[in-house]
Design a protein around this motif. Structure first.
Motif, PDB file in Angstrom:
ATOM      1  N   TYR A  16      28.390  18.504  72.689  1.00  0.00           N
ATOM      2  CA  TYR A  16      28.382  17.850  71.379  1.00  0.00           C
ATOM      3  C   TYR A  16      26.984  17.279  71.090  1.00  0.00           C
ATOM      4  O   TYR A  16      26.438  17.458  70.000  1.00  0.00           O
ATOM      5  N   ALA A  17      26.409  16.589  72.076  1.00  0.00           N
ATOM      6  CA  ALA A  17      25.097  15.953  71.919  1.00  0.00           C
ATOM      7  C   ALA A  17      23.998  16.988  71.679  1.00  0.00           C
ATOM      8  O   ALA A  17      23.134  16.806  70.816  1.00  0.00           O
ATOM      9  N   GLU A  18      24.045  18.085  72.440  1.00  0.00           N
ATOM     10  CA  GLU A  18      23.029  19.136  72.287  1.00  0.00           C
ATOM     11  C   GLU A  18      23.084  19.739  70.889  1.00  0.00           C
ATOM     12  O   GLU A  18      22.045  19.991  70.263  1.00  0.00           O
ATOM     13  N   ASN A  19      24.298  19.934  70.381  1.00  0.00           N
ATOM     14  CA  ASN A  19      24.447  20.430  69.003  1.00  0.00           C
ATOM     15  C   ASN A  19      23.847  19.455  68.002  1.00  0.00           C
ATOM     16  O   ASN A  19      23.174  19.867  67.049  1.00  0.00           O
ATOM     17  N   LEU A  20      24.069  18.149  68.226  1.00  0.00           N
ATOM     18  CA  LEU A  20      23.497  17.133  67.325  1.00  0.00           C
ATOM     19  C   LEU A  20      21.974  17.165  67.347  1.00  0.00           C
ATOM     20  O   LEU A  20      21.330  17.045  66.305  1.00  0.00           O
ATOM     21  N   ILE A  21      21.409  17.338  68.548  1.00  0.00           N
ATOM     22  CA  ILE A  21      19.946  17.403  68.682  1.00  0.00           C
ATOM     23  C   ILE A  21      19.414  18.621  67.913  1.00  0.00           C
ATOM     24  O   ILE A  21      18.454  18.510  67.145  1.00  0.00           O
ATOM     25  N   ASN A  22      20.055  19.763  68.103  1.00  0.00           N
ATOM     26  CA  ASN A  22      19.613  20.988  67.416  1.00  0.00           C
ATOM     27  C   ASN A  22      19.796  20.890  65.902  1.00  0.00           C
ATOM     28  O   ASN A  22      18.940  21.334  65.139  1.00  0.00           O
ATOM     29  N   GLU A  23      20.901  20.294  65.471  1.00  0.00           N
ATOM     30  CA  GLU A  23      21.123  20.086  64.029  1.00  0.00           C
ATOM     31  C   GLU A  23      20.058  19.157  63.453  1.00  0.00           C
ATOM     32  O   GLU A  23      19.647  19.316  62.304  1.00  0.00           O
ATOM     33  N   THR A  33      20.923   9.895  64.781  1.00  0.00           N
ATOM     34  CA  THR A  33      21.355  10.952  63.853  1.00  0.00           C
ATOM     35  C   THR A  33      21.987  10.351  62.601  1.00  0.00           C
ATOM     36  O   THR A  33      21.918  10.944  61.530  1.00  0.00           O
ATOM     37  N   SER A  34      22.564   9.152  62.720  1.00  0.00           N
ATOM     38  CA  SER A  34      23.156   8.502  61.539  1.00  0.00           C
ATOM     39  C   SER A  34      22.088   7.842  60.672  1.00  0.00           C
ATOM     40  O   SER A  34      22.342   7.493  59.524  1.00  0.00           O
ATOM     41  N   VAL A  83      16.990  18.980  64.345  1.00  0.00           N
ATOM     42  CA  VAL A  83      15.787  19.798  64.132  1.00  0.00           C
ATOM     43  C   VAL A  83      15.947  20.571  62.825  1.00  0.00           C
ATOM     44  O   VAL A  83      15.045  20.592  61.986  1.00  0.00           O
ATOM     45  N   GLU A  84      17.116  21.192  62.648  1.00  0.00           N
ATOM     46  CA  GLU A  84      17.383  21.964  61.424  1.00  0.00           C
ATOM     47  C   GLU A  84      17.278  21.097  60.173  1.00  0.00           C
ATOM     48  O   GLU A  84      16.792  21.538  59.145  1.00  0.00           O
ATOM     49  N   LYS A  85      17.734  19.849  60.285  1.00  0.00           N
ATOM     50  CA  LYS A  85      17.703  18.923  59.146  1.00  0.00           C
ATOM     51  C   LYS A  85      16.312  18.347  58.920  1.00  0.00           C
ATOM     52  O   LYS A  85      16.072  17.650  57.931  1.00  0.00           O
ATOM     53  N   GLY A  86      15.401  18.561  59.878  1.00  0.00           N
ATOM     54  CA  GLY A  86      14.036  18.050  59.735  1.00  0.00           C
ATOM     55  C   GLY A  86      13.876  16.593  60.135  1.00  0.00           C
ATOM     56  O   GLY A  86      12.863  15.973  59.821  1.00  0.00           O
ATOM     57  N   ILE A  87      14.881  16.042  60.839  1.00  0.00           N
ATOM     58  CA  ILE A  87      14.756  14.631  61.252  1.00  0.00           C
ATOM     59  C   ILE A  87      14.273  14.506  62.702  1.00  0.00           C
ATOM     60  O   ILE A  87      14.103  13.426  63.220  1.00  0.00           O
ATOM     61  N   PRO A 124       8.913  13.782  69.777  1.00  0.00           N
ATOM     62  CA  PRO A 124       9.191  15.203  69.597  1.00  0.00           C
ATOM     63  C   PRO A 124      10.506  15.640  70.253  1.00  0.00           C
ATOM     64  O   PRO A 124      11.009  14.984  71.168  1.00  0.00           O
ATOM     65  N   TYR A 125      10.999  16.763  69.789  1.00  0.00           N
ATOM     66  CA  TYR A 125      12.254  17.351  70.269  1.00  0.00           C
ATOM     67  C   TYR A 125      12.336  17.415  71.792  1.00  0.00           C
ATOM     68  O   TYR A 125      13.332  16.994  72.375  1.00  0.00           O
TER      69      TYR A 125
END
Length: 196
Positions: A180-187, A146-147, A189-193, A159-160
């Motif tokens: 926390y991790a699940e939120n990062l994974i979903n974010e 994510t960084s 997707v939202e960010k397109g990464i 893929p997701y």
């Protein structure tokens, strides 16, 4: 006077220096440089000490620290298997067991038995300590990817669902860290990464 134990322990210490040369697919935070296994293990040990309060069950922190420091030493012989590899399964193999026996076998017998048992406990993933150790092992590369704008997910077109399926193991050791991790994974997707 040099004892046989000391000589065996020094031989082991010299051997595990090779861990510094085992390159992982993941890269350091906000970096293009690949992490090596020794850096990964050190980071997990520090994460264990810092995040232990978030374990769902009471844990022996020193035992978890030993697990995360020991868990990848087998990769000196067996190599690093990428968690999203589609050819080689990322599970305990005969190759890794042989590596554990050879490398830990350099130690005096009692220490060798202890290290092999700790490594096996991590691999089995059934005790509370092993579950938390695996939480750390799955969480660190998630933070790295994510960084790094998707990091290995983007590089290897992961893929997701595959990411989610591998990372859900975080929940076995800590519901808090998983949230926390699940939120990062979903974010991600939202960010397109990370592609859904």
């Amino acid at each position: 006077m040099q004892t046989e134990n000391l000589l065996q322990q020094i031989a082991f210490i010299k051997e595990i220096d090779k861990l510094k040369y085992i390159q992982r697919k993941t890269k350091l935070f906000n970096s293009d440089r690949h992490e090596n296994d020794a850096e990964h293990s050190w980071h997990l040990a520090m994460m264990t000490i810092v995040l232990a309060e978030h374990s769902d069950k009471p844990i022996d922190v020193l035992k978890v620290v030993k697990m995360v420091l020991i868990h990848d030493i087998v990769e000196i012989d067996a190599g690093d298997t990428f968690i999203y590899d589609t050819i080689k399964n990322h599970t305990n193999t005969d190759e890794e067991l042989l590596a554990a026996q050879r490398i830990f076998g350099l130690l005096p017998e009692e220490q060798a038995k202890e290290f092999i048992a700790i490594w096996q406990e991590f691999e089995d993933g059934k005790t509370d300590e092993a579950k938390f150790a695996k939480t750390m092992d799955r969480f660190e590369p998630l933070l790295q990817n994510t960084s790094n704008n998707g990091g290995t997910w983007k590089e290897f077109n992961v893929p997701y669902q595959k990411v989610y399926d591998k990372k859900v193991a975080i929940k076995d050791g800590s519901a808090t860290i998983w949230e926390y991790a699940e939120n990062l994974i979903n974010e991600s997707v939202e960010k397109g990464i990370l592609k859904k």
